[in-house]
Structure formats: structure tokens, C-alpha cells
Design an enzyme around this catalytic site. Structure first.
Site, PDB file in Angstrom:
ATOM      1  N   ARG A   1       0.845  -1.204   0.000  1.00  0.00           N
ATOM      2  CA  ARG A   1       0.000   0.000   0.000  1.00  0.00           C
ATOM      3  C   ARG A   1       0.880   1.253   0.000  1.00  0.00           C
ATOM      4  O   ARG A   1       2.041   1.206   0.393  1.00  0.00           O
ATOM      5  CB  ARG A   1      -0.890   0.024   1.260  1.00  0.00           C
TER       6      ARG A   1
ATOM      7  N   ALA B   1       7.836   0.162   6.111  1.00  0.00           N
ATOM      8  CA  ALA B   1       6.626   0.052   6.952  1.00  0.00           C
ATOM      9  C   ALA B   1       6.635   1.112   8.040  1.00  0.00           C
ATOM     10  O   ALA B   1       7.639   1.295   8.739  1.00  0.00           O
ATOM     11  CB  ALA B   1       6.561  -1.339   7.573  1.00  0.00           C
ATOM     12  N   GLY B   2       5.534   1.810   8.184  1.00  0.00           N
ATOM     13  CA  GLY B   2       5.470   2.842   9.216  1.00  0.00           C
ATOM     14  C   GLY B   2       4.033   3.226   9.528  1.00  0.00           C
ATOM     15  O   GLY B   2       3.144   3.061   8.696  1.00  0.00           O
TER      16      GLY B   2
ATOM     17  N   ASP C   1      -0.582  10.373  15.767  1.00  0.00           N
ATOM     18  CA  ASP C   1      -0.324  11.787  16.030  1.00  0.00           C
ATOM     19  C   ASP C   1      -1.134  12.305  17.224  1.00  0.00           C
ATOM     20  O   ASP C   1      -2.323  12.010  17.369  1.00  0.00           O
ATOM     21  CB  ASP C   1      -0.697  12.627  14.799  1.00  0.00           C
TER      22      ASP C   1
ATOM     23  N   GLN D   1       3.895  15.143  16.404  1.00  0.00           N
ATOM     24  CA  GLN D   1       4.593  13.925  15.961  1.00  0.00           C
ATOM     25  C   GLN D   1       5.908  13.702  16.711  1.00  0.00           C
ATOM     26  O   GLN D   1       6.905  13.300  16.106  1.00  0.00           O
ATOM     27  CB  GLN D   1       4.866  13.996  14.454  1.00  0.00           C
TER      28      GLN D   1
ATOM     29  N   TYR E   1       6.693  10.016  16.028  1.00  0.00           N
ATOM     30  CA  TYR E   1       7.018   9.727  14.622  1.00  0.00           C
ATOM     31  C   TYR E   1       8.340  10.399  14.213  1.00  0.00           C
ATOM     32  O   TYR E   1       9.204   9.777  13.596  1.00  0.00           O
ATOM     33  CB  TYR E   1       5.865  10.223  13.757  1.00  0.00           C
TER      34      TYR E   1
ATOM     35  N   TYR F   1       5.434  15.507   1.992  1.00  0.00           N
ATOM     36  CA  TYR F   1       4.025  15.082   2.082  1.00  0.00           C
ATOM     37  C   TYR F   1       3.598  14.479   0.741  1.00  0.00           C
ATOM     38  O   TYR F   1       3.621  15.152  -0.281  1.00  0.00           O
ATOM     39  CB  TYR F   1       3.148  16.266   2.495  1.00  0.00           C
ATOM     40  N   ILE F   2       3.257  13.207   0.779  1.00  0.00           N
ATOM     41  CA  ILE F   2       2.956  12.435  -0.430  1.00  0.00           C
ATOM     42  C   ILE F   2       1.475  12.033  -0.384  1.00  0.00           C
ATOM     43  O   ILE F   2       0.933  11.763   0.699  1.00  0.00           O
ATOM     44  CB  ILE F   2       3.843  11.159  -0.488  1.00  0.00           C
TER      45      ILE F   2
END
Ligand code: CAA
Length: 240
Positions: free
Chosen positions: A12, A83-84, A88, A144, A147, A179-180
Site C-alpha cells: 500500500r 513500513a510505518g 499523532d 509527531q 514519529y 508530504y505524499i
């Protein structure tokens, strides 16, 4: 014989784009996923890329899963630790559980993925490690702390692995996406997302394929002297 690549979180988002780009370049690809069986089955149907289910936060599961991939597809030459997760929350509201889940998956998950393949890479004298970090590991991000800590940690991991692997033909590098356009970024409240896009000089979110192309370059023979580096792909939002 085609080299074998393992992409964690590879069915994904950015990971799926990486898996597909590597397959298109002729690599044999294994993509892992943690929970979404339906998405993984659809991904395999559509791409022909084999998927494997394990939790990267668990060392024994990672080791067993990697042994299965190697039994099926041959020794793993390339690892893309992608993987992440996000959990938040402003720091005053962040729970120890939110801290731990992100550390276990995003940071310990990299150790759990690379450690089992490292001895084989050393023996064979070839390896490519790419860790998908983040712009938020470089600059920090409101809500974050967890993160950003993991993504900054990724940069320490690759700089250290680079020094250990260089004499054995192994490179370790990081990609820091901005930011994707993925589910992870779409989960940010719309108003916040709009304000983030306003801070990107390119005026848009990045595409997963734009990150995948960084990875296919870093794992190629062309990138053999690039080791311990970070490629930032963020539409000019942040410079290190
Ligand atoms: N900078 C400064 N202040 C901010 C802020 C920011 N970026 N975002 C929110 N705030 C402020 C709000 O204005 C609000 O202030 P007031 O209390 O004075 O009104 C306060 O912080 C937020 O308080 P809330 O009680 O509303 O916060 P919440 O508990 O509901 O949490 C949130 C909301 C989780 C912070 C939500 O706004 C959010 O998800 N923000 C986006 C965080 C983000 O950018 N995450 C990146 C995800 S994408 C990713 O991680 C991929 C990658 O690698 C790039």
C-alpha cells in the site's frame, strides 16, 4: 539471476509504488504487510508480486518471515524498510501507548527487518538497504514527537550501517519523502492538509512514484558509491 528485494509495508501507499517500480526494473520482489489481507490479495492479483504477512515490530516474526521469503525467492539482496505508522497527538496528550506503538513499528521495525538479512549480505559481499524516513524526521512536526523521533533515528541507522557495510559491498541510505498523496497524509484533517500544501513551494503533494524512483536509483549499481546518504524529495518544503 534477478536480485531479490524485500519491501516492508510494500502493498500500500509509497511501499506499493516501490514494489511495482522494483518489479518493473526486473527485480524479484516480496512485499510485506501487517493486517489488511484484502488490500494485499488485490495487490498480488494486480501486480503478480508475492505478499507476506508479519508484524515488523516483532523480531521473531520478522526473522521467520524473512526465512520464508528466502526459501521461496532466494537470498534477499535489497531491503526497503518502508513500513510505518502514525499515532499523532500533541505531546501533552500523547500516551505512552502511542509513543511505544510508533517506536516499535517505525524504529525497532527497521532493526528487525535489516538484522536477519545482514549476515547473508556480508557473506555474499553485496547488499542494498534503503530506509524510508521522512521530512518530519529532519524538521520535527507538531503532534509527531513519536514519529519524528523514529524518522530521525532512521538517519542514524543508515549512517552507522553505511560505515559497517561499506567494506562488504553493502550500502545503506535513506529517502526522506515530504508530504505524499497516500492514505497516511489523507488521514490528516482536511484543513490542516490544505495548510500543509500551502507550505510546499511545488504547490502540491508528491506522488508515491516520485519516491519509488529515488529507491530504484539507490538500489542500482549506478549508486554503488552513495552510502550513508539521504535523498530528500519534498517539493522544496525543507532543506537540510
Ligand atoms: N503548529 C502549531 N499549532 C498547531 C498545529 C501546528 N502544525 N496544528 C495544530 N495546532 C494547534 C491548534 O491550532 C490547536 O490550538 P488551540 O488549542 O490554541 O486551538 C492545538 O494545536 C490542537 O489542539 P487540538 O486539541 O485540536 O488537538 P488534537 O488533540 O485534536 O490533535 C492533531 C489534532 C492530531 C494535531 C491534528 O491537527 C493533526 O493530525 N495534525 C496533523 C499533524 C501532521 O502533520 N501529521 C503528519 C501526518 S503525515 C505523515 O506523517 C507522513 C510524513 O512522513 C510527512
Amino acid at each position: 539471476m534477478a536480485r531479490t528485494a524485500l519491501v516492508t509495508g510494500g502493498s500500500r501507499g509509497i511501499g506499493a509504488a516501490i514494489s511495482k517500480a522494483l518489479k518493473a526494473k526486473g527485480y524479484t520482489v516480496a512485499a510485506t504487510y501487517a493486517g489488511n489481507d484484502e488490500a494485499a490479495a488485490k495487490f498480488t492479483r494486480e501486480t503478480g508480486i508475492k505478499t507476506y504477512k508479519w508484524n515488523v515490530a516483532d523480531y521473531d516474526s520478522s526473522k521467520e518471515g524473512i526465512a520464508q521469503v528466502e526459501a521461496d525467492l532466494g537470498p534477499i539482496d535489497i531491503v526497503v524498510a518502508n513500513a510505518g505508522i502514525t499515532r499523532d497527538a500533541p505531546f501533552h496528550k500523547m500516551t505512552p501507548q502511542q509513543w511505544k506503538e510508533v517506536i516499535d513499528t517505525n524504529l525497532t521495525g527497521v532493526f528487525n527487518t535489516v538484522h536477519p538479512v545482514w549476515p547473508g549480505m556480508r557473506e555474499r559481499g553485496f547488499g542494498r538497504i534503503v530506509v524510508i524516513s521522512s521530512i518530519n524526521g529532519q524538521k520535527g512536526q507538531f503532534a509527531q514527537v513519536n514519529y519524528a523521533a523514529t524518522k530521525a533515528g532512521d538517519l542514524g541507522i543508515v549512517k552507522s550501517l553505511a560505515q559497517e557495510g561499506a567494506a562488504k559491498g553493502i550500502t545503506a541510505n535513506a529517502v526522506c519523502p515530504g508530504y505524499i498523496a497516500t492514505e497516511m497524509v489523507m488521514a490528516v484533517p482536511e484543513k490542516v492538509r490544505e495548510s500543509i500544501i500551502g507550505m510546499i513551494p511545488a504547490g502540491r503533494l508528491g506522488e508515491p512514484e516520485e519516491i519509488a524512483r529515488c529507491v530504484t536509483f539507490l538500489v542500482s549499481d549506478d549508486a554503488s558509491f552513495i552510502n550513508g546518504s539521504t535523498i530528500s524529495a519534498n517539493g522544496a518544503q525543507f532543506f537540510v
